[in-house]
Design an enzyme around this catalytic site. Structure first.
Site, mmCIF file in Angstrom:
data_model
loop_
_atom_site.group_PDB
_atom_site.id
_atom_site.type_symbol
_atom_site.label_atom_id
_atom_site.label_comp_id
_atom_site.label_asym_id
_atom_site.label_seq_id
_atom_site.Cartn_x
_atom_site.Cartn_y
_atom_site.Cartn_z
ATOM 1 N N HIS A 18 -21.095 -28.173 10.315
ATOM 2 C CA HIS A 18 -20.214 -28.710 9.274
ATOM 3 C C HIS A 18 -19.873 -30.183 9.486
ATOM 4 C CE1 HIS A 18 -19.738 -24.910 7.290
ATOM 5 N NE2 HIS A 18 -19.239 -24.321 8.356
ATOM 6 N N GLN A 53 -20.548 -17.140 17.504
ATOM 7 C CA GLN A 53 -19.312 -17.085 16.743
ATOM 8 C C GLN A 53 -19.109 -15.705 16.129
ATOM 9 O OE1 GLN A 53 -19.564 -21.617 15.076
ATOM 10 N NE2 GLN A 53 -18.006 -20.288 14.174
ATOM 11 N N GLU A 85 -17.131 -14.233 13.238
ATOM 12 C CA GLU A 85 -16.391 -14.743 12.085
ATOM 13 C C GLU A 85 -16.716 -13.987 10.797
ATOM 14 O OE1 GLU A 85 -17.404 -18.863 11.476
ATOM 15 O OE2 GLU A 85 -19.468 -18.567 12.137
ATOM 16 N N ASP A 122 -13.579 -18.659 8.524
ATOM 17 C CA ASP A 122 -14.469 -17.649 7.959
ATOM 18 C C ASP A 122 -14.037 -16.248 8.355
ATOM 19 O OD1 ASP A 122 -16.338 -19.090 6.376
ATOM 20 O OD2 ASP A 122 -17.267 -19.859 8.200
#
Length: 246
Positions: free
Chosen positions: A52, A169, A171, A197
């Site tokens: 991101h 991750q 999420e 998320d």
């Protein structure tokens, strides 16, 4: 071999504080790495956000930033969050594989893979991060060892499998349901909480600044699972001044 501050913290079983980096630039990254030395909670790693953030994996983007960070004596370990998510694993997508290869060939001390939701996806991440016979990572970059302060590519090959840190991750709703099995995958070093998320996938609003109490309970449950499996738990601090790995 050059210092690997995060791995040293792991071996000492100490909390490891770090910083998120979303923009590039050699001088900027070097200054940040220098600034982290000697702080009250000395930070042992910098995460390059290629998912991101504004940092490209290739050409040269991550490599130059990693070189800047690792050029600082006794500085932090540079890690890379890749753009590809675990969703594509097993569905004919090689995105995770080649992006892990790019990040590690750039000299990263470790990788973080977003949205890993099943143990099968976690195993694919591990395999892509390790050289044979335990993995399938390709060998051939003539530059990687320079960012590890190692003389030859062969020397890097001898230490890479034991030195590269692999984080995934958690999420997604499916990731929460499978978190114990993911944590038990051999070669996964830690579970990172993706609070935004994770909140959205569970039907709650994003943190503002803290997660919803129900999401916070899920986060604490993931901590328990990670530590029970002998793995690290990674989380943002107070939305988020920094990050820590426990």
């Amino acid at each position: 071999m050059a210092a690997h501050a995060l791995l040293n913290a792991f071996k000492a079983n100490k909390p490891a504080f770090g910083t998120w980096l979303t923009t590039g630039g050699f001088v900027h990254a070097r200054s940040l790495a220098r600034a982290l030395i000697g702080t009250p909670q000395q930070q042992s790693w910098i995460m390059l956000d290629c998912e991101h953030g504004l940092l490209p994996l290739n050409p040269a983007g991550a490599t130059e930033v990693i070189a800047a960070i690792h050029g600082v004596r006794d500085g932090p370990s540079a890690l890379v969050r890749i753009p590809a998510t675990g969703h594509g694993v097993g569905n004919g997508s090689e995105g995770v594989n080649w992006q892990i290869k790019y990040a590690l060939d750039a000299g990263a001390r470790g990788v973080l893979v977003p949205m890993v939701s099943t143990p099968a996806q976690a195993r694919e991440v591990v395999i892509s991060s390790r050289f044979p016979p335990v993995g399938r990572r390709g060998f051939g970059s003539p530059y990687t060892q320079e960012n590890w302060d190692i003389q030859t590519a062969g020397e890097y090959l001898n230490v890479a499998n034991e030195s590269v840190v692999v984080l995934v991750q958690i999420e997604t709703r499916e990731g929460v349901q499978n978190v114990q099995a993911i944590a038990e995958v051999d070669g996964i070093d830690g579970l990172f909480i993706g609070p935004y998320d994770l909140s959205i996938s569970l039907g709650y609003p994003p943190p503002s600044p803290d997660p919803h109490p129900q999401v916070e309970q899920v986060i604490q449950d993931i901590l328990t699972v990670a530590h029970k499996a002998g793995k690290k738990w990674c989380v943002f601090l107070k939305m988020y001044l920094g990050m820590r790995i426990l």
